[in-house]
Design a protein around this motif. Structure first.
Motif, PDB file in Angstrom:
ATOM      1  N   PHE A 177      10.466  -5.131  -0.105  1.00 31.34           N
ATOM      2  CA  PHE A 177      10.499  -3.838   0.600  1.00 31.34           C
ATOM      3  C   PHE A 177      10.158  -3.995   2.082  1.00 31.34           C
ATOM      4  O   PHE A 177       9.440  -4.912   2.474  1.00 31.34           O
ATOM      5  CB  PHE A 177       9.496  -2.875  -0.056  1.00 31.34           C
ATOM      6  N   ASP A 178      10.651  -3.035   2.872  1.00 35.62           N
ATOM      7  CA  ASP A 178      10.283  -2.986   4.294  1.00 35.62           C
ATOM      8  C   ASP A 178       8.916  -2.329   4.461  1.00 35.62           C
ATOM      9  O   ASP A 178       8.149  -2.667   5.359  1.00 35.62           O
ATOM     10  CB  ASP A 178      11.326  -2.173   5.074  1.00 35.62           C
ATOM     11  N   ILE A 179       8.662  -1.348   3.600  1.00 35.65           N
ATOM     12  CA  ILE A 179       7.403  -0.582   3.698  1.00 35.65           C
ATOM     13  C   ILE A 179       6.812  -0.435   2.301  1.00 35.65           C
ATOM     14  O   ILE A 179       7.527  -0.055   1.359  1.00 35.65           O
ATOM     15  CB  ILE A 179       7.679   0.838   4.256  1.00 35.65           C
ATOM     16  N   ILE A 180       5.520  -0.725   2.196  1.00 28.50           N
ATOM     17  CA  ILE A 180       4.816  -0.397   0.948  1.00 28.50           C
ATOM     18  C   ILE A 180       3.735   0.631   1.297  1.00 28.50           C
ATOM     19  O   ILE A 180       2.925   0.397   2.205  1.00 28.50           O
ATOM     20  CB  ILE A 180       4.174  -1.640   0.291  1.00 28.50           C
ATOM     21  N   VAL A 181       3.772   1.762   0.621  1.00 29.93           N
ATOM     22  CA  VAL A 181       2.699   2.756   0.792  1.00 29.93           C
ATOM     23  C   VAL A 181       1.919   2.802  -0.507  1.00 29.93           C
ATOM     24  O   VAL A 181       2.508   2.720  -1.586  1.00 29.93           O
ATOM     25  CB  VAL A 181       3.242   4.162   1.161  1.00 29.93           C
ATOM     26  N   CYS A 182       0.606   2.897  -0.382  1.00 31.69           N
ATOM     27  CA  CYS A 182      -0.190   2.817  -1.606  1.00 31.69           C
ATOM     28  C   CYS A 182      -1.518   3.553  -1.450  1.00 31.69           C
ATOM     29  O   CYS A 182      -2.287   3.256  -0.536  1.00 31.69           O
ATOM     30  CB  CYS A 182      -0.444   1.345  -1.937  1.00 31.69           C
ATOM     31  N   ASN A 183      -1.733   4.514  -2.327  1.00 32.70           N
ATOM     32  CA  ASN A 183      -3.041   5.166  -2.420  1.00 32.70           C
ATOM     33  C   ASN A 183      -3.535   4.906  -3.842  1.00 32.70           C
ATOM     34  O   ASN A 183      -3.286   5.684  -4.747  1.00 32.70           O
ATOM     35  CB  ASN A 183      -2.891   6.675  -2.153  1.00 32.70           C
ATOM     36  N   PRO A 184      -4.202   3.761  -4.041  1.00 32.23           N
ATOM     37  CA  PRO A 184      -4.591   3.391  -5.404  1.00 32.23           C
ATOM     38  C   PRO A 184      -5.894   4.071  -5.808  1.00 32.23           C
ATOM     39  O   PRO A 184      -6.557   4.698  -4.980  1.00 32.23           O
ATOM     40  CB  PRO A 184      -4.812   1.879  -5.272  1.00 32.23           C
ATOM     41  N   PRO A 185      -6.289   3.954  -7.073  1.00 35.43           N
ATOM     42  CA  PRO A 185      -7.622   4.453  -7.444  1.00 35.43           C
ATOM     43  C   PRO A 185      -8.667   3.618  -6.692  1.00 35.43           C
ATOM     44  O   PRO A 185      -8.517   2.396  -6.621  1.00 35.43           O
ATOM     45  CB  PRO A 185      -7.714   4.161  -8.952  1.00 35.43           C
ATOM     46  N   TYR A 186      -9.703   4.250  -6.127  1.00 33.45           N
ATOM     47  CA  TYR A 186     -10.717   3.446  -5.425  1.00 33.45           C
ATOM     48  C   TYR A 186     -12.136   4.020  -5.565  1.00 33.45           C
ATOM     49  O   TYR A 186     -13.025   3.716  -4.784  1.00 33.45           O
ATOM     50  CB  TYR A 186     -10.350   3.222  -3.956  1.00 33.45           C
ATOM     51  N   VAL A 187     -12.342   4.844  -6.588  1.00 40.78           N
ATOM     52  CA  VAL A 187     -13.681   5.423  -6.772  1.00 40.78           C
ATOM     53  C   VAL A 187     -14.482   4.525  -7.721  1.00 40.78           C
ATOM     54  O   VAL A 187     -13.955   4.032  -8.717  1.00 40.78           O
ATOM     55  CB  VAL A 187     -13.568   6.853  -7.361  1.00 40.78           C
ATOM     56  N   SER A 188     -15.754   4.329  -7.384  1.00 43.45           N
ATOM     57  CA  SER A 188     -16.640   3.548  -8.258  1.00 43.45           C
ATOM     58  C   SER A 188     -16.928   4.331  -9.536  1.00 43.45           C
ATOM     59  O   SER A 188     -17.114   5.547  -9.493  1.00 43.45           O
ATOM     60  CB  SER A 188     -17.953   3.278  -7.515  1.00 43.45           C
ATOM     61  N   THR A 189     -16.994   3.622 -10.652  1.00 44.70           N
ATOM     62  CA  THR A 189     -17.285   4.291 -11.931  1.00 44.70           C
ATOM     63  C   THR A 189     -18.715   4.852 -11.952  1.00 44.70           C
ATOM     64  O   THR A 189     -19.053   5.646 -12.821  1.00 44.70           O
ATOM     65  CB  THR A 189     -17.101   3.315 -13.114  1.00 44.70           C
ATOM     66  N   THR A 190     -19.536   4.451 -10.990  1.00 44.53           N
ATOM     67  CA  THR A 190     -20.913   4.965 -10.955  1.00 44.53           C
ATOM     68  C   THR A 190     -21.018   6.226 -10.074  1.00 44.53           C
ATOM     69  O   THR A 190     -22.073   6.835  -9.983  1.00 44.53           O
ATOM     70  CB  THR A 190     -21.885   3.906 -10.374  1.00 44.53           C
ATOM     71  N   PHE A 191     -19.934   6.594  -9.430  1.00 45.39           N
ATOM     72  CA  PHE A 191     -19.956   7.717  -8.486  1.00 45.39           C
ATOM     73  C   PHE A 191     -19.889   9.059  -9.230  1.00 45.39           C
ATOM     74  O   PHE A 191     -19.094   9.214 -10.160  1.00 45.39           O
ATOM     75  CB  PHE A 191     -18.758   7.587  -7.537  1.00 45.39           C
ATOM     76  N   ALA A 192     -20.757  10.008  -8.818  1.00 49.43           N
ATOM     77  CA  ALA A 192     -20.733  11.331  -9.454  1.00 49.43           C
ATOM     78  C   ALA A 192     -19.700  12.192  -8.733  1.00 49.43           C
ATOM     79  O   ALA A 192     -19.876  12.566  -7.573  1.00 49.43           O
ATOM     80  CB  ALA A 192     -22.114  11.973  -9.352  1.00 49.43           C
ATOM     81  N   LEU A 193     -18.616  12.497  -9.429  1.00 50.22           N
ATOM     82  CA  LEU A 193     -17.528  13.266  -8.815  1.00 50.22           C
ATOM     83  C   LEU A 193     -17.926  14.703  -8.596  1.00 50.22           C
ATOM     84  O   LEU A 193     -18.721  15.258  -9.372  1.00 50.22           O
ATOM     85  CB  LEU A 193     -16.316  13.277  -9.749  1.00 50.22           C
ATOM     86  N   ASP A 194     -17.368  15.345  -7.566  1.00 50.86           N
ATOM     87  CA  ASP A 194     -17.618  16.782  -7.455  1.00 50.86           C
ATOM     88  C   ASP A 194     -16.776  17.491  -8.524  1.00 50.86           C
ATOM     89  O   ASP A 194     -15.863  16.921  -9.114  1.00 50.86           O
ATOM     90  CB  ASP A 194     -17.386  17.310  -6.039  1.00 50.86           C
ATOM     91  N   ARG A 195     -17.121  18.761  -8.763  1.00 48.88           N
ATOM     92  CA  ARG A 195     -16.537  19.491  -9.893  1.00 48.88           C
ATOM     93  C   ARG A 195     -15.000  19.489  -9.869  1.00 48.88           C
ATOM     94  O   ARG A 195     -14.357  19.247 -10.886  1.00 48.88           O
ATOM     95  CB  ARG A 195     -17.074  20.937  -9.854  1.00 48.88           C
ATOM     96  N   SER A 196     -14.404  19.719  -8.702  1.00 46.01           N
ATOM     97  CA  SER A 196     -12.949  19.852  -8.679  1.00 46.01           C
ATOM     98  C   SER A 196     -12.253  18.538  -9.054  1.00 46.01           C
ATOM     99  O   SER A 196     -11.240  18.532  -9.752  1.00 46.01           O
ATOM    100  CB  SER A 196     -12.465  20.359  -7.320  1.00 46.01           C
ATOM    101  N   ALA A 197     -12.832  17.396  -8.622  1.00 39.50           N
ATOM    102  CA  ALA A 197     -12.194  16.107  -8.922  1.00 39.50           C
ATOM    103  C   ALA A 197     -12.297  15.760 -10.404  1.00 39.50           C
ATOM    104  O   ALA A 197     -11.561  14.904 -10.895  1.00 39.50           O
ATOM    105  CB  ALA A 197     -12.807  15.006  -8.072  1.00 39.50           C
ATOM    106  N   GLN A 198     -13.217  16.432 -11.122  1.00 42.54           N
ATOM    107  CA  GLN A 198     -13.367  16.143 -12.551  1.00 42.54           C
ATOM    108  C   GLN A 198     -12.124  16.551 -13.341  1.00 42.54           C
ATOM    109  O   GLN A 198     -11.972  16.187 -14.499  1.00 42.54           O
ATOM    110  CB  GLN A 198     -14.599  16.844 -13.114  1.00 42.54           C
ATOM    111  N   PHE A 199     -11.234  17.320 -12.703  1.00 38.22           N
ATOM    112  CA  PHE A 199     -10.015  17.733 -13.398  1.00 38.22           C
ATOM    113  C   PHE A 199      -8.850  16.770 -13.126  1.00 38.22           C
ATOM    114  O   PHE A 199      -7.764  16.954 -13.661  1.00 38.22           O
ATOM    115  CB  PHE A 199      -9.646  19.172 -12.986  1.00 38.22           C
ATOM    116  N   ASP A 200      -9.082  15.773 -12.282  1.00 41.04           N
ATOM    117  CA  ASP A 200      -8.044  14.762 -12.040  1.00 41.04           C
ATOM    118  C   ASP A 200      -8.146  13.666 -13.096  1.00 41.04           C
ATOM    119  O   ASP A 200      -9.230  13.401 -13.619  1.00 41.04           O
ATOM    120  CB  ASP A 200      -8.223  14.144 -10.636  1.00 41.04           C
TER     121      ASP A 200
END
Ligand SMILES: C[S@@+](CC[C@H](N)C(=O)[O-])C[C@H]1O[C@@H](n2cnc3c(N)ncnc32)[C@H](O)[C@@H]1O
Length: 273
Positions: A177-200
């Motif tokens: 490819f000429d361009i690779i775009v990537c937004n991978p998972p990058y949250v630590s499993t020890t991180f306490a998510l805020d309420r809204s992200a708990q639905f992802d």
């Protein structure tokens, strides 16, 4: 009951914003928001719709994001469908689109783009709306996320320039490819998510204790999938630039760009000359 009364009643009963109640009602009735807004004094709401609306208002009051209830989220000025298997696109990810535009100013060029970990397809599809002669492959490990990306591509009239690949990162990818775009998972499993992200979905968020697992899997392979002069635009978490740069990727670091909050957010890598 008349739509205006429904909106007034629902917003006060659930202490919700009137706009949110109106959006939910427009979604329930299948009437565009602006039309419902204009005809709010003549549109009648059935008992069945009222019942479903109560249920949705309860979900909203419990902290579920409106976008999850209506399964739609805006990104780069485009409305994308979502489902329970996709991350709701985030505004900070729009920086990737801005950076690609800044690095590739000829919009008529034919570019082969890879959206790695594509979710709704928001990054690659936004690019295809501007780069009219370009093509994009969308890779995700979650088949039901790819289904949503296909729906979005079809609704935007971009399906013919898209390929969808069910794959664990590069495992089933055969081209370069000429361009690779990537937004991978990058949250630590020890991180306490805020309420809204708990639905992802968890697959879209978590990447091991350090939050680095996806980068460790992707980075050593990226060079192999980039064309000569190709570039990769990769989103990182707020505290990850140093750890990211310590991964042996064998590529040139072109830049680390900050988002609107001043946080280092996107790393740009290029093939070593
Ligand atoms: C943070 S979300 C990004 C979604 C979308 N690109 C966006 O920016 O909104 C990460 C995506 O990577 C996908 N993913 C996670 N692990 C993967 C893997 N091993 N191979 C391919 N895709 C993966 C998830 O299913 C999810 O859709």
């Amino acid at each position: 009951m008349l739509a205006r009364l429904v909106v007034t009643f629902m917003s006060s009963a659930y202490s919700a914003d009137r706009k949110d109640a109106t959006i939910l009602l427009s979604h329930e009735l299948g009437i565009p928001y602006h039309r419902l807004f204009l005809d709010i004094d003549i549109i009648d709401v059935s008992d069945g719709s009222l019942k479903r609306l109560h249920n949705q208002m309860e979900r909203l009051a419990s902290g579920e994001p409106l976008s999850k209830i209506i399964q739609k989220k805006e990104f780069y000025g485009i409305e994308f469908c979502t489902n329970g298997y996709t991350l709701d696109p985030r505004p900070e990810t729009e920086l990737i689109v801005d950076l690609v535009k800044a690095h590739y100013r000829d919009f008529s060029k034919h570019l082969a783009i890879l959206d790695l970990g594509s979710g709704t397809g928001c990054i690659g599809l936004s690019l295809l709306t501007m780069y009219k002669n370009s093509v994009c492959s969308f890779v995700d490990i979650e088949g039901q996320a790819l289904d949503v990306a296909i729906t979005n591509a079809t609704q935007l009239g971009l399906r013919a320039r898209c390929r969808f690949i069910l794959s664990d990162w590069f495992a089933n990818v055969a081209e370069t490819f000429d361009i690779i775009v990537c937004n991978p998972p990058y949250v630590s499993t020890t991180f306490a998510l805020d309420r809204s992200a708990q639905f992802d979905p968890q697959t879209a968020l978590f990447a091991g204790v350090e939050g680095m697992d996806a980068y460790l899997a992707i980075l050593p392979q990226i060079g192999e999938f980039l064309n000569h002069n190709g570039k990769a635009f990769i989103e990182i978490g707020f505290d990850q630039s140093e750890k990211f740069m310590n991964i042996d990727h064998g590529l040139e670091t072109i830049g680390i760009e900050r988002d609107l909050n001043g946080i280092q957010r996107v790393v740009i890598l290029g093939k070593l000359k």
